[in-house]
Motif scaffolding. Sequence first.
Motif, PDB file in Angstrom:
ATOM      1  N   ALA A 122       0.547  -0.939  -0.086  1.00 23.62           N
ATOM      2  CA  ALA A 122      -0.222   0.278   0.142  1.00 23.62           C
ATOM      3  C   ALA A 122       0.502   1.218  -0.241  1.00 23.62           C
ATOM      4  O   ALA A 122       0.565   2.192  -0.388  1.00 23.62           O
ATOM      5  N   ARG A 123       2.540   1.370   0.515  1.00 23.37           N
ATOM      6  CA  ARG A 123       2.774   2.182   0.702  1.00 23.37           C
ATOM      7  C   ARG A 123       4.065   2.706   0.343  1.00 23.37           C
ATOM      8  O   ARG A 123       4.410   3.540  -0.274  1.00 23.37           O
ATOM      9  N   ALA A 124       4.497   1.193  -0.354  1.00 26.67           N
ATOM     10  CA  ALA A 124       5.884   1.758  -1.340  1.00 26.67           C
ATOM     11  C   ALA A 124       5.981   0.135  -2.229  1.00 26.67           C
ATOM     12  O   ALA A 124       6.647  -0.661  -1.971  1.00 26.67           O
ATOM     13  N   GLU A 125       4.812  -0.698  -2.957  1.00 22.87           N
ATOM     14  CA  GLU A 125       4.633  -1.473  -4.553  1.00 22.87           C
ATOM     15  C   GLU A 125       5.725  -1.016  -5.020  1.00 22.87           C
ATOM     16  O   GLU A 125       7.103  -1.820  -5.432  1.00 22.87           O
ATOM     17  N   LEU A 126       5.912  -0.024  -5.990  1.00 27.11           N
ATOM     18  CA  LEU A 126       6.824   0.381  -6.506  1.00 27.11           C
ATOM     19  C   LEU A 126       7.068  -0.318  -7.615  1.00 27.11           C
ATOM     20  O   LEU A 126       8.178  -0.903  -7.942  1.00 27.11           O
ATOM     21  N   MET A 127       6.355  -0.799  -8.249  1.00 30.61           N
ATOM     22  CA  MET A 127       5.963  -1.877  -9.402  1.00 30.61           C
ATOM     23  C   MET A 127       7.255  -0.588 -11.051  1.00 30.61           C
ATOM     24  O   MET A 127       7.708  -1.444 -11.530  1.00 30.61           O
ATOM     25  N   ALA A 128       6.938   0.783 -10.222  1.00 32.94           N
ATOM     26  CA  ALA A 128       7.752   1.582 -11.421  1.00 32.94           C
ATOM     27  C   ALA A 128       8.930   2.456 -10.469  1.00 32.94           C
ATOM     28  O   ALA A 128       8.112   2.929  -9.296  1.00 32.94           O
ATOM     29  N   ARG A 129      10.259   1.934 -10.841  1.00 36.48           N
ATOM     30  CA  ARG A 129      10.923   2.823  -9.682  1.00 36.48           C
ATOM     31  C   ARG A 129      12.591   3.244 -10.460  1.00 36.48           C
ATOM     32  O   ARG A 129      12.830   2.650 -11.336  1.00 36.48           O
ATOM     33  N   PHE A 130      13.559   3.889  -9.789  1.00 32.21           N
ATOM     34  CA  PHE A 130      14.705   4.365 -10.201  1.00 32.21           C
ATOM     35  C   PHE A 130      15.174   3.126  -8.918  1.00 32.21           C
ATOM     36  O   PHE A 130      14.937   3.205  -7.295  1.00 32.21           O
ATOM     37  N   LEU A 181      11.456  -4.472 -17.904  1.00 33.57           N
ATOM     38  CA  LEU A 181      11.918  -3.592 -18.887  1.00 33.57           C
ATOM     39  C   LEU A 181      12.223  -1.998 -18.305  1.00 33.57           C
ATOM     40  O   LEU A 181      11.914  -1.644 -17.091  1.00 33.57           O
ATOM     41  N   LYS A 182      12.754  -1.412 -18.930  1.00 31.72           N
ATOM     42  CA  LYS A 182      13.174   0.270 -19.147  1.00 31.72           C
ATOM     43  C   LYS A 182      12.152   1.050 -19.135  1.00 31.72           C
ATOM     44  O   LYS A 182      11.762   1.072 -21.251  1.00 31.72           O
ATOM     45  N   GLY A 183      11.851   1.756 -18.734  1.00 30.18           N
ATOM     46  CA  GLY A 183      10.955   2.968 -18.800  1.00 30.18           C
ATOM     47  C   GLY A 183      11.922   4.227 -19.424  1.00 30.18           C
ATOM     48  O   GLY A 183      12.839   4.142 -20.048  1.00 30.18           O
ATOM     49  N   GLY A 184      10.256   4.961 -20.390  1.00 25.35           N
ATOM     50  CA  GLY A 184      11.286   6.453 -21.088  1.00 25.35           C
ATOM     51  C   GLY A 184      12.428   6.882 -20.067  1.00 25.35           C
ATOM     52  O   GLY A 184      13.086   8.275 -20.336  1.00 25.35           O
ATOM     53  N   ARG A 185      12.141   7.294 -18.736  1.00 24.57           N
ATOM     54  CA  ARG A 185      12.841   7.733 -17.646  1.00 24.57           C
ATOM     55  C   ARG A 185      13.770   7.599 -16.980  1.00 24.57           C
ATOM     56  O   ARG A 185      14.373   7.290 -16.577  1.00 24.57           O
ATOM     57  N   GLY A 186      14.348   6.079 -18.249  1.00 28.73           N
ATOM     58  CA  GLY A 186      15.937   5.662 -17.000  1.00 28.73           C
ATOM     59  C   GLY A 186      15.037   4.773 -16.233  1.00 28.73           C
ATOM     60  O   GLY A 186      16.085   4.042 -15.751  1.00 28.73           O
ATOM     61  N   ASP A 187      13.654   4.833 -15.940  1.00 31.85           N
ATOM     62  CA  ASP A 187      13.191   3.802 -14.681  1.00 31.85           C
ATOM     63  C   ASP A 187      13.074   2.412 -14.845  1.00 31.85           C
ATOM     64  O   ASP A 187      12.885   1.991 -16.510  1.00 31.85           O
ATOM     65  N   THR A 188      12.904   1.529 -14.158  1.00 28.94           N
ATOM     66  CA  THR A 188      12.565  -0.673 -14.309  1.00 28.94           C
ATOM     67  C   THR A 188      11.102  -0.184 -13.799  1.00 28.94           C
ATOM     68  O   THR A 188      10.811   0.716 -12.971  1.00 28.94           O
ATOM     69  N   VAL A 189      10.871  -0.837 -14.343  1.00 26.33           N
ATOM     70  CA  VAL A 189       8.894  -1.142 -15.100  1.00 26.33           C
ATOM     71  C   VAL A 189       9.435  -2.424 -14.658  1.00 26.33           C
ATOM     72  O   VAL A 189       8.949  -2.765 -16.077  1.00 26.33           O
ATOM     73  N   GLU A 201      10.184   4.669  -0.251  1.00 24.10           N
ATOM     74  CA  GLU A 201      11.205   4.094  -0.229  1.00 24.10           C
ATOM     75  C   GLU A 201      10.786   2.071  -0.012  1.00 24.10           C
ATOM     76  O   GLU A 201       9.945   2.467   1.456  1.00 24.10           O
ATOM     77  N   ARG A 202      12.140   1.762  -0.822  1.00 19.85           N
ATOM     78  CA  ARG A 202      12.062   0.464   0.583  1.00 19.85           C
ATOM     79  C   ARG A 202      13.905   0.873   0.327  1.00 19.85           C
ATOM     80  O   ARG A 202      14.425   0.582  -1.460  1.00 19.85           O
ATOM     81  N   GLU A 204      20.127  -2.514  -1.982  1.00 19.94           N
ATOM     82  CA  GLU A 204      19.564  -1.689  -3.768  1.00 19.94           C
ATOM     83  C   GLU A 204      18.908  -0.877  -3.166  1.00 19.94           C
ATOM     84  O   GLU A 204      17.365  -0.495  -2.033  1.00 19.94           O
ATOM     85  N   THR A 205      18.348   0.665  -3.118  1.00 16.21           N
ATOM     86  CA  THR A 205      16.850   1.570  -2.687  1.00 16.21           C
ATOM     87  C   THR A 205      16.385   1.553  -4.297  1.00 16.21           C
ATOM     88  O   THR A 205      16.996   1.364  -5.083  1.00 16.21           O
ATOM     89  N   LYS A 206      15.285   1.228  -3.681  1.00 20.04           N
ATOM     90  CA  LYS A 206      14.104   1.505  -4.775  1.00 20.04           C
ATOM     91  C   LYS A 206      13.754   3.485  -4.067  1.00 20.04           C
ATOM     92  O   LYS A 206      13.242   2.995  -3.278  1.00 20.04           O
ATOM     93  N   THR A 207      12.861   3.481  -5.127  1.00 15.82           N
ATOM     94  CA  THR A 207      12.003   4.687  -4.551  1.00 15.82           C
ATOM     95  C   THR A 207      11.442   5.397  -6.230  1.00 15.82           C
ATOM     96  O   THR A 207      12.352   4.976  -7.856  1.00 15.82           O
ATOM     97  N   ALA A 208      10.619   6.143  -6.269  1.00 15.65           N
ATOM     98  CA  ALA A 208      10.068   6.772  -7.651  1.00 15.65           C
ATOM     99  C   ALA A 208      10.402   7.824  -7.668  1.00 15.65           C
ATOM    100  O   ALA A 208       9.983   8.593  -9.210  1.00 15.65           O
ATOM    101  N   GLY A 209      11.604   8.520  -6.591  1.00 17.26           N
ATOM    102  CA  GLY A 209      11.318   9.346  -7.925  1.00 17.26           C
ATOM    103  C   GLY A 209      13.299   9.709  -7.687  1.00 17.26           C
ATOM    104  O   GLY A 209      13.841   9.117  -7.671  1.00 17.26           O
TER     105      GLY A 209
END
Length: 280
Positions: A33-41, A125-133, A188-189, A217-222
Amino acid sequence: MTTTPAPPLPAAVRAVGEAAGAAAPISLAEVNARAELMARFDRSYLVPADVFLAMARRLTDPRRPGGPFRALTIDGRRAFRYHSVYYDTPELRSFHDHRQGRRLRFKIRERVYQDSGERQFEIKLKGGRGDTVKHRRPLTGEDTPLDPPFRAFLADTLRDAYGIDSPPVLRPSLTTDYVRTTFVADGERVTCDVGLVCDDLRAGRSVRCAPGLVLVETKTAGHLTEADRLLHDSGVRPAVFTKYCGAYAALRPGLPGNRWRRAARHAFGAQCPPPGPARS
């Protein structure tokens, strides 16, 4: 009757266990609920155990502004065994696409959560912003990623995201095994992996990560997280390392994997031989 004392735990295992034991728990439902982050850096670090422990104490401090990071806890467990099987073409297209930095690159794997038995087919996959999807479908019973429904899911995902065809031939290429502990705050995770073992299924070789290193590994949307900043302040910089490509840089020195070679030598030490003549 005397018993032989158990050997001491590796430094990385002790450090992560101490940090997880000191943290407040968080459930899987709350993590999602708080940090699933399926699309992330994602940023990866190879962190000495003592540096990791100092960072973890700061993150899990109850006085931390915004609240402390908490440790994912399921049925009382805070450390979980992961097994992944990666799939690639006979010529290792996924490895080479990552080596060349291609924008339309992907990784395909089966992930097994060994403590629960859950299995997932995952496409990264690699997203358009260089993020991982990440895209995923559950595997049940005798399902394998090579079965028609999962090949169709792969084909649809690659066509929709990239407009490309799925590889006609895929084979198991590499397995990874490790123990993961996850610390979570809002959005954040921080995942902390120890005991990493990588097996090349085609060449029959394996490498094991140094016992004093935690793969963080740090994982965040931003942007940079507090964990990133604490590691940078301690002199630890992001490593050019992924489990799949870093393992192949160590396991197959003839592959042109120089971008991962330095981190692979750090992670696997003497098990990582010097590079030989490049070949595909």
